[in-house]
Design a protein around this motif. Structure first.
Motif, PDB file in Angstrom:
ATOM      1  N   GLU A 209      -3.138 -32.542 -42.764  1.00 20.82           N
ATOM      2  CA  GLU A 209      -4.805 -32.641 -43.819  1.00 20.82           C
ATOM      3  C   GLU A 209      -4.775 -31.305 -43.970  1.00 20.82           C
ATOM      4  O   GLU A 209      -5.713 -30.959 -44.283  1.00 20.82           O
ATOM      5  N   VAL A 210      -3.971 -29.852 -43.436  1.00 21.52           N
ATOM      6  CA  VAL A 210      -4.761 -28.906 -43.393  1.00 21.52           C
ATOM      7  C   VAL A 210      -3.835 -27.860 -44.931  1.00 21.52           C
ATOM      8  O   VAL A 210      -3.001 -28.808 -44.566  1.00 21.52           O
ATOM      9  N   LEU A 211      -4.554 -27.220 -45.513  1.00 21.71           N
ATOM     10  CA  LEU A 211      -4.399 -26.957 -46.934  1.00 21.71           C
ATOM     11  C   LEU A 211      -4.597 -24.693 -46.698  1.00 21.71           C
ATOM     12  O   LEU A 211      -5.591 -24.966 -45.719  1.00 21.71           O
ATOM     13  N   PRO A 212      -3.582 -24.502 -48.071  1.00 25.14           N
ATOM     14  CA  PRO A 212      -4.951 -23.309 -48.345  1.00 25.14           C
ATOM     15  C   PRO A 212      -5.630 -23.379 -48.622  1.00 25.14           C
ATOM     16  O   PRO A 212      -5.952 -23.933 -48.924  1.00 25.14           O
ATOM     17  N   PRO A 213      -6.243 -22.434 -48.910  1.00 28.12           N
ATOM     18  CA  PRO A 213      -7.877 -22.476 -48.761  1.00 28.12           C
ATOM     19  C   PRO A 213      -8.610 -21.998 -50.610  1.00 28.12           C
ATOM     20  O   PRO A 213      -8.116 -20.995 -51.180  1.00 28.12           O
ATOM     21  N   ARG A 214      -7.553 -23.433 -51.330  1.00 26.03           N
ATOM     22  CA  ARG A 214      -7.437 -23.049 -52.512  1.00 26.03           C
ATOM     23  C   ARG A 214      -9.531 -23.685 -52.950  1.00 26.03           C
ATOM     24  O   ARG A 214      -9.880 -23.189 -53.017  1.00 26.03           O
ATOM     25  N   LEU A 215      -9.206 -22.935 -53.738  1.00 28.90           N
ATOM     26  CA  LEU A 215     -10.517 -23.213 -54.680  1.00 28.90           C
ATOM     27  C   LEU A 215     -11.217 -24.067 -54.150  1.00 28.90           C
ATOM     28  O   LEU A 215     -10.745 -25.547 -55.037  1.00 28.90           O
TER      29      LEU A 215
END
Length: 677
Positions: A209-215
């Motif tokens: 569920e984790v993503l990079p800190p995208r906009l």
């Protein structure tokens, strides 16, 4: 994923008997008839180390599976025949168009989800397995062909890793980030605790569920952003380690990559990179976007020496004049190239290399200065190059000497990431500005500074300065407490000790980890609006920051005389154990700041260099066995200065007895004893 860190420190495996003059050479931009002229002029200038094949991928591998080394072979042999050593690049910095055409998934993606396309340089994702596979295949070919070449002096991995592609937000990077987090935390429960995901309903049930800190629509999770910076630095380091492993299978020549220890590079944690280098190398360009470019240059040179563990290092790139990437690319004034070069030399560099040898006629860097400018050899630039080469030849025993300091300044890349994150008390307060402010005060006091990482041993110093160390681990704070307890002197500035390694606020009044040591308690911070200031009792101004501070063992040294906190201390001192700890709860105006730092240095017994000041650098390099010392004096000001010295001045060739006179804008180097043994 390559495990980056935790390999054995390699130390400094690179040595030179003579300080080297070097350059970055791009013969593929020039016809063959120009090459002979180039190597002859290199010999005239005293160039002895040349970087080639930095951006050579498309030249060496014009199509998939087909390699052509004929031109590089010819250049390598030509340099070797003229006694010039090779700093040989792996050629992997920018993939050729055929690779990104066949594999567009290699291309990096920015925070807003848009792809960055070929046409510039470094158009690759640091986590891309496709890029990794193809780049290592190229390195294998280069290493096999040149690994035992007699001209080879240094391997140059990639180029300025992360200069343009340090943060990639693509799906491949997202998968790599998840793997990095799983390795770091072991479970999502640990991740949730570290990131404080109970805030704004961010709790994760699995790593998928984790993503990079995208906009995002609002402020992102600060610890997620901090960890993404850590991950991204490691991903770039993995590329270096992968290339270096291939090189070391085929060669015992030292391996490095060129760091970017500058004010505008904030995405690589070079403290974690440095132990993997056989020698630390740096690229540095004078940055005229800063209010004090020479101060930043000196700080970066001292930081590079710190990364090198106090050992000599390589200045892989700097410029003879203007660069091409600042809003206004100022040319260096007469004498400025010598001054800036010698500043690096004084602070530990054993090689001074330029980008580039011959100024390009086409491409994005055609207006970037070079050792051989568009104007040719009948130019001021060429005459200054010859002057620098002559100076280096007059210093036969400088290589291998080191700089000794009585003051340490603590600096951390991950602290910079955390302290400059959004939603902080004041965006008018920028971490590196605060670091450079304290460094400038020490420089004005005539003090030589070692830059160290948090937690580094500091017992050999008389004074440790800790500017704006927002993020600090418990053991790092303990090192400083023991230092003071044993008789050391400490100077800490505001917004320090606030959070732990997870960017979690420490309970109780600020300054958190340093509260007991400093003997102060801060109930609340009170930022000062940009462009305004508050008067101090006894004179001086407080800017950008103030604190509702009460004494808890410390004594007040300066107080506010204006505003809602009138009478509140802004400078305090506490005697602790056998030492003392100072705290500065605001940004002082430069005059008040410099006076305070000079007072603290004097109280700590720090020896200042006579004649040194804001415009005059005075630095010493000494042989490890104490047989010789070189005194460097760099006068950036317009007025002459005089200072005590004895020995032999190498630029003028004159003896110095008692007093050294240095004209405005000039450089002097005094060797003691007078002649090399």
């Amino acid at each position: 994923m390559v495990e980056v860190a935790r390999t054995t420190t390699r130390g400094n495996r690179w040595r030179t008997d003579q300080v080297l003059l070097g350059c970055d050479y791009n013969p593929e931009q020039w016809p063959r008839e120009t090459w002979l002229e180039d190597v002859a002029l290199m010999q005239e200038a005293g160039v002895s180390l040349v970087a080639v094949n930095i951006f050579g991928w498309a030249d060496l591998q014009p199509t998939p599976g087909a390699y052509d080394f004929d031109r590089l072979d010819e250049v390598v042999e030509l340099l070797h025949q003229h006694g010039i050593g090779l700093n040989l690049g792996t050629g992997t910095a920018s993939p050729p168009p055929w690779l990104t055409t066949a594999h567009p998934e290699v291309l990096p993606v920015t925070i807003d989800g848009t792809t960055r396309w070929p046409g510039g340089r470094q158009a690759w994702c640091p986590s891309s397995p496709v890029y990794r596979e193809h780049s290592l295949a190229l390195v294998e070919q280069v290493a096999r062909r040149y690994g035992d070449h007699p001209a080879l002096r240094l391997w140059h991995v990639n180029n300025e890793l992360g200069c343009h592609n340090s943060l990639c937000y693509c799906d491949v990077s997202a998968d790599a980030f998840r793997a990095w987090l799983a390795h770091r935390y072991g479970s999502t429960d640990a991740l949730n605790r570290a990131w404080g995901t109970s805030f704004w309903s961010q709790r994760y049930g699995s790593f998928t569920e984790v993503l990079p800190p995208r906009l995002t629509l609002s402020t992102p999770n600060p610890t997620q952003v901090l960890d993404f910076h850590r991950f991204s630095s490691d991903a770039l380091l993995e590329q270096h380690l992968a290339e270096a492993e291939v090189l070391r299978r085929h060669s015992d020549i030292p391996v490095t990559t060129n760091f970017m220890v500058t004010a505008h590079q904030r995405d690589a944690d070079y403290w974690s990179w440095a132990p993997h280098m056989d020698v630390v190398a740096n690229d540095h360009y004078l940055d005229h976007r800063l209010p004090e470019p020479e101060t930043e240059l000196s700080f970066c040179a001292d930081l590079t020496r710190g990364l090198a563990g106090g050992q000599p290092w390589v200045l892989m790139e700097h410029s003879t004049g203007a660069v091409n990437w600042q809003p206004v690319n100022l040319a260096k004034e007469p004498g400025e190239m010598l001054r800036t070069s010698v500043s690096h030399l004084a602070r530990g560099a054993d090689a001074l290399c330029f980008f580039q040898w011959r100024a390009s006629r086409q491409g994005a860097e055609k207006f970037h200065s070079a050792m051989l400018p568009h104007a040719g050899t009948d130019s001021a630039t060429w005459r200054q190059v010859l002057e620098l080469g002559a100076l280096l030849r007059s210093l036969p025993d400088l290589a291998g000497t080191t700089v000794t300091a009585q003051v340490a300044l603590v600096f951390s890349y991950e602290n910079q990431w955390a302290a400059d994150a959004p939603a902080r008390p004041s965006e008018d307060v920028v971490h590196l500005d605060q670091v450079l402010s304290m460094y400038a005060a020490l420089r004005a006091a005539g003090v030589t500074v070692d830059v160290v990482r948090p937690g580094a041993p500091v017992d050999d110093y008389r004074l440790v300065v800790v500017p704006h160390l927002y993020l600090v681990r418990d053991h790092e704070a303990t090192v400083l407490e023991r230092f003071v307890d044993r008789g050391g002197h400490l100077l800490v500035t505001f917004f320090s000790g606030i959070v732990d390694e997870d960017d979690r606020i420490r309970s109780g009044p600020y300054p958190g980890a340093f509260r007991e040591l400093l003997g102060v308690a801060v109930d609340e911070v009170h930022p000062i609006l940009p462009g305004t200031s508050l008067a101090l009792a006894g004179g001086g101004q407080a800017r950008r920051w103030s604190e509702h501070l009460r004494l808890a063992g410390a004594t007040a040294h300066r107080e506010l005389a204006q505003g809602p906190l009138t009478g509140t201390p802004v400078v305090t001192r506490r005697h602790h154990g056998h030492g003392s700890a100072w705290y500065v709860a605001t940004e002082l105006d430069p005059i008040t700041r410099d006076a305070l730092v000079a007072e603290v240095c004097a109280g700590a017994g720090v020896d200042s260099e006579p004649g040194a000041g804001a415009d005059v650098e005075v630095v010493r390099r000494a042989a490890p066995d104490g047989t010789s010392e070189h005194l460097f004096v760099i006068n950036h000001g317009a007025e002459p200065v005089s200072l005590p010295a004895d020995g032999h001045e190498v630029l003028t060739g004159q003896p110095v007895t008692g007093t050294l006179h240095v004209p405005g804008g000039a450089v002097r180097v005094v060797r003691t004893p007078e002649e090399p043994s």
